[in-house]
Design a protein around this motif. Structure first.
Motif, PDB file in Angstrom:
ATOM      1  N   ASN A  36     -12.342 -10.764   2.107  1.00 29.66           N
ATOM      2  CA  ASN A  36     -11.230 -11.251   2.912  1.00 29.66           C
ATOM      3  C   ASN A  36     -10.694 -10.103   3.757  1.00 29.66           C
ATOM      4  OD1 ASN A  36      -8.931 -12.280   4.040  1.00 29.66           O
ATOM      5  ND2 ASN A  36      -7.837 -12.559   2.113  1.00 29.66           N
ATOM      6  N   THR A  38      -8.766 -10.615   6.501  1.00 31.01           N
ATOM      7  CA  THR A  38      -7.713 -11.162   7.360  1.00 31.01           C
ATOM      8  C   THR A  38      -6.377 -10.444   7.221  1.00 31.01           C
ATOM      9  OG1 THR A  38      -7.017 -12.806   5.719  1.00 31.01           O
ATOM     10  CG2 THR A  38      -8.752 -13.460   7.285  1.00 31.01           C
ATOM     11  N   PHE A  42      -6.390 -15.829   1.870  1.00 33.23           N
ATOM     12  CA  PHE A  42      -7.383 -16.629   2.579  1.00 33.23           C
ATOM     13  C   PHE A  42      -8.008 -17.603   1.588  1.00 33.23           C
ATOM     14  CE2 PHE A  42     -11.730 -17.419   4.058  1.00 33.23           C
ATOM     15  CZ  PHE A  42     -11.501 -17.792   5.375  1.00 33.23           C
ATOM     16  N   LYS A  61     -17.715 -11.716   6.151  1.00 34.55           N
ATOM     17  CA  LYS A  61     -16.278 -11.772   6.388  1.00 34.55           C
ATOM     18  C   LYS A  61     -15.968 -13.049   7.150  1.00 34.55           C
ATOM     19  CE  LYS A  61     -16.448  -8.971  10.599  1.00 34.55           C
ATOM     20  NZ  LYS A  61     -16.000  -7.729  11.226  1.00 34.55           N
ATOM     21  N   THR A  64     -12.909 -15.718  12.892  1.00 31.99           N
ATOM     22  CA  THR A  64     -11.657 -16.184  13.480  1.00 31.99           C
ATOM     23  C   THR A  64     -11.932 -16.578  14.928  1.00 31.99           C
ATOM     24  OG1 THR A  64     -11.025 -13.988  14.260  1.00 31.99           O
ATOM     25  CG2 THR A  64     -10.365 -14.580  12.006  1.00 31.99           C
ATOM     26  N   PRO A 107     -11.942 -22.338  12.430  1.00 33.47           N
ATOM     27  CA  PRO A 107     -10.652 -21.642  12.557  1.00 33.47           C
ATOM     28  C   PRO A 107      -9.675 -22.458  13.405  1.00 33.47           C
ATOM     29  CG  PRO A 107     -12.479 -20.150  13.032  1.00 33.47           C
ATOM     30  CD  PRO A 107     -13.062 -21.532  12.926  1.00 33.47           C
TER      31      PRO A 107
END
Length: 144
Positions: A36, A38, A42, A61, A64, A107
């Motif tokens: 993760n 971000t 998540f 990963k 986005t 996303p």
């Protein structure tokens, strides 16, 4: 599996069971470690786009709206797991084959028609080796 109760009385219950199959035919998978990246919690689940994480050997990963061009596959993770920032989980990703697009988890603000350079996301996925099937009814009907 989705479960929706439509009738509930003292002596009767009617329930619709639904199951969406993301990977439909002739799919190829690879295993790796998802991280993760971000910076926040998540929720890892099947159908999410993943990119290569070069900081983790064999790593993945999240994709986005900013890194759509880096997509290398689609998550085949069973269930849902909330990962804290920088937490990892072992998982498989689909890299080729026929998929049902209604089961994709894209996303926020992203659709299959979102521009990725001079292509759409649909074109990027097709170039990876995915055949996008939209609205397949085989094995996706309500079952009682």
């Amino acid at each position: 599996m989705g479960v929706e109760q439509t009738v509930s009385t003292r002596n009767q219950s009617t329930v619709n069971f639904t199951r969406k199959n993301l990977f439909i035919f002739d799919n190829r998978f690879t295993e790796g470690v998802f991280k993760n990246t971000t910076g926040a919690n998540f929720t890892l689940q099947a159908g999410q786009l993943v990119a290569r994480d070069t900081g983790v050997p064999g790593g993945f990963k999240p994709v986005t709206s900013e890194n759509l061009a880096d997509t290398i596959g689609i998550s085949a993770y069973e269930g849902e797991t909330v990962l804290a920032a920088n937490q990892t989980a072992n998982m498989n990703i689909g890299t080729k084959g026929t998929i049902e697009t209604t089961a994709l988890v894209l996303p926020a603000t992203v659709t299959l028609d979102t521009a990725v350079g001079n292509k759409s996301l649909r074109d990027v996925l097709e170039a990876l080796g995915f055949h996008l099937n939209e609205g397949a009814v085989e094995m996706t009907e309500i079952d009682n």
